[in-house]
Design a protein around this motif. Sequence first.
Motif, short mmCIF file in Angstrom:
data_model
loop_
_atom_site.label_atom_id
_atom_site.label_comp_id
_atom_site.label_asym_id
_atom_site.label_seq_id
_atom_site.Cartn_x
_atom_site.Cartn_y
_atom_site.Cartn_z
N ALA A 20 0.85 -1.08 0.04
CA ALA A 20 0.06 0.01 -0.03
C ALA A 20 0.88 1.41 -0.08
O ALA A 20 2.27 1.11 0.23
N MET A 21 0.13 2.35 -0.29
CA MET A 21 0.83 3.57 -0.12
C MET A 21 -0.09 4.63 0.67
O MET A 21 -1.09 4.69 0.44
N SER A 22 0.47 5.29 1.90
CA SER A 22 -0.17 6.42 2.46
C SER A 22 0.41 7.25 2.44
O SER A 22 1.55 7.75 1.96
N SER A 23 0.20 8.37 3.52
CA SER A 23 0.97 9.41 3.77
C SER A 23 0.60 10.31 5.29
O SER A 23 -0.33 9.64 5.76
N PRO A 24 1.62 11.18 5.61
CA PRO A 24 1.35 11.45 6.85
C PRO A 24 -0.17 12.31 7.10
O PRO A 24 -0.34 12.51 8.15
N ALA A 25 -0.76 12.48 6.13
CA ALA A 25 -2.06 13.15 6.07
C ALA A 25 -2.97 12.13 6.90
O ALA A 25 -4.12 12.56 7.40
N ALA A 26 -2.54 11.00 7.03
CA ALA A 26 -3.43 10.11 7.63
C ALA A 26 -3.66 10.50 9.23
O ALA A 26 -4.97 10.23 9.68
N SER A 39 -5.04 6.11 0.33
CA SER A 39 -4.12 4.94 0.69
C SER A 39 -4.43 3.97 -0.26
O SER A 39 -5.44 3.00 0.09
N PRO A 40 -3.99 4.06 -1.55
CA PRO A 40 -4.27 2.79 -2.28
C PRO A 40 -3.51 1.54 -2.00
O PRO A 40 -2.55 1.58 -1.35
N TRP A 41 -4.08 0.45 -2.43
CA TRP A 41 -3.49 -0.89 -2.01
C TRP A 41 -3.64 -2.01 -3.06
O TRP A 41 -4.55 -1.93 -3.79
N TRP A 42 -2.66 -2.92 -2.90
CA TRP A 42 -2.82 -4.00 -3.90
C TRP A 42 -2.60 -5.41 -3.11
O TRP A 42 -1.65 -5.39 -2.29
N PRO A 43 -3.46 -6.35 -3.24
CA PRO A 43 -3.18 -7.79 -2.37
C PRO A 43 -2.71 -8.67 -3.49
O PRO A 43 -2.76 -8.89 -4.65
N SER A 44 -1.63 -9.41 -2.42
CA SER A 44 -1.21 -10.67 -3.07
C SER A 44 -2.20 -11.87 -3.28
O SER A 44 -3.19 -11.64 -2.65
N ALA A 45 -2.02 -12.76 -3.74
CA ALA A 45 -3.03 -13.99 -4.19
C ALA A 45 -3.35 -14.61 -2.80
O ALA A 45 -4.58 -15.07 -2.93
N GLY A 46 -2.47 -14.54 -1.90
CA GLY A 46 -3.04 -15.38 -0.49
C GLY A 46 -4.04 -14.59 0.32
O GLY A 46 -4.57 -15.11 1.33
N ASP A 92 -3.11 -3.38 -10.20
CA ASP A 92 -1.74 -3.86 -10.67
C ASP A 92 -0.59 -3.29 -9.70
O ASP A 92 -0.80 -2.23 -9.30
N GLN A 93 0.02 -4.34 -9.11
CA GLN A 93 1.03 -3.62 -7.98
C GLN A 93 2.00 -2.62 -8.55
O GLN A 93 2.34 -1.84 -7.69
N SER A 94 2.34 -2.76 -9.71
CA SER A 94 3.26 -1.54 -10.21
C SER A 94 2.66 -0.18 -10.13
O SER A 94 3.39 0.58 -10.39
N GLN A 95 1.22 -0.09 -10.19
CA GLN A 95 0.62 1.10 -10.16
C GLN A 95 0.90 1.75 -8.75
O GLN A 95 0.88 3.18 -8.75
N LEU A 96 1.35 1.13 -7.82
CA LEU A 96 1.56 1.57 -6.68
C LEU A 96 2.60 2.83 -6.58
O LEU A 96 2.74 4.13 -5.92
N ALA A 97 3.60 2.56 -7.60
CA ALA A 97 4.84 3.48 -7.60
C ALA A 97 4.27 4.81 -8.37
O ALA A 97 4.75 5.97 -8.10
N VAL A 144 8.45 8.51 -9.74
CA VAL A 144 8.14 7.19 -10.08
C VAL A 144 9.30 6.32 -10.25
O VAL A 144 9.49 5.20 -9.64
N ALA A 145 10.37 6.93 -11.08
CA ALA A 145 11.58 6.00 -11.51
C ALA A 145 12.36 5.87 -10.11
O ALA A 145 12.89 4.85 -9.90
N ARG A 146 12.22 6.99 -9.25
CA ARG A 146 13.24 6.74 -8.02
C ARG A 146 12.40 5.70 -7.10
O ARG A 146 13.32 4.84 -6.41
N THR A 147 11.11 5.61 -7.06
CA THR A 147 10.48 4.67 -6.30
C THR A 147 10.95 3.10 -6.79
O THR A 147 11.16 2.62 -5.91
N ARG A 148 10.93 3.04 -8.04
CA ARG A 148 11.22 1.70 -8.57
C ARG A 148 12.48 1.35 -8.37
O ARG A 148 12.91 0.31 -8.06
N GLN A 149 13.49 2.31 -8.29
CA GLN A 149 15.10 2.13 -8.08
C GLN A 149 15.19 1.67 -6.69
O GLN A 149 15.84 0.67 -6.28
N MET A 150 14.43 2.29 -5.54
CA MET A 150 14.46 1.84 -4.37
C MET A 150 13.91 0.51 -4.01
O MET A 150 14.86 -0.28 -3.12
N GLY A 151 13.24 -0.14 -4.91
CA GLY A 151 12.75 -1.44 -4.62
C GLY A 151 13.95 -2.39 -5.14
O GLY A 151 13.98 -3.69 -4.77
N GLU A 152 14.70 -1.82 -6.05
CA GLU A 152 15.67 -2.77 -6.62
C GLU A 152 16.92 -3.02 -5.79
O GLU A 152 17.74 -3.54 -5.85
#
Length: 264
Positions: free
Chosen positions: A112-118, A125-132, A156-161, A255-263
């Motif tokens: 998921a993604m959220s923010s301090p505005a919580a 806060s969008p979220w993506w569930p795994s198969a389980g 799609d999980q990739s949209q979280l970025a 978005v590119a920086r987010t995907r680099q962090m995962g790598e």
Amino acid sequence: MAQALNNIGIIGGSGMLGRAISLALLGAGARDLWLSNRSGRAAEFDARPEVTITADNQALVAASEVVILSLPPAQMQGFTVDARGKLVISVMAGISAAQIAAATGSNRVICAMSSPAAEFGLAYSPWWPSAGVTEADRTRVTAIFEACGKTDALPDQSQLAIFTALTGPVPGFVAFFAECMAAYAKGQGVPEATAERAVRQLFLSAGQMLEAGPQSAAEHVQGMVDYAGTTAAGLLAMHESRIAEDIAAGLDAAVARTRQMGEG
């Protein structure tokens, strides 16, 4: 809804985002909330008997039905807990469900993604569930993030970025636009305090009007253009400029920086 907010543990619960989610959950009536950090202390929660603070992540996992991971993404390297049988929710930018499953042993992972505005009930806060993830898990994560503001499941999980760049940096990009407008007013001789107050009120009212009304952002813009007043002159000039392309370039960079962090 209150029952869905009980027995939750937040690893990294006193960091900026973890703290904001904690306060949102407590404000919505959460009980048996566990928070972990390196010191095992968080003075602002000392007077909350429904909160337990620990430095032991595994103790938090054992006491919780739902585990929220709110660590800086760089701290995922070498991080492990045994959360088999638990629902694990990650709000860490760029960290995939596969990485979370490998680190926790859980097959029920939500990214998921959220923010301090919580903290103010204003996060998106969008979220993506795994198969389980089960239907009961989906109901529970929806309740958790509705306590923080608004939420949607993503296909799609990739949209979280995208949302890490779009809605995560509060106030971030919106504050930059406000800064530019305030700087324009100050450049015209308007006192700094007046310029800041005017721009803050503008963004407050604009946000509330966008949230409350049925019109999309594009429809609001077109309505101003059709009115053919002073705002229309400014909007038409901006349409003829590179501002839309430049905003897209800034979002692309985030978005590119987010995907680099995962790598990493």
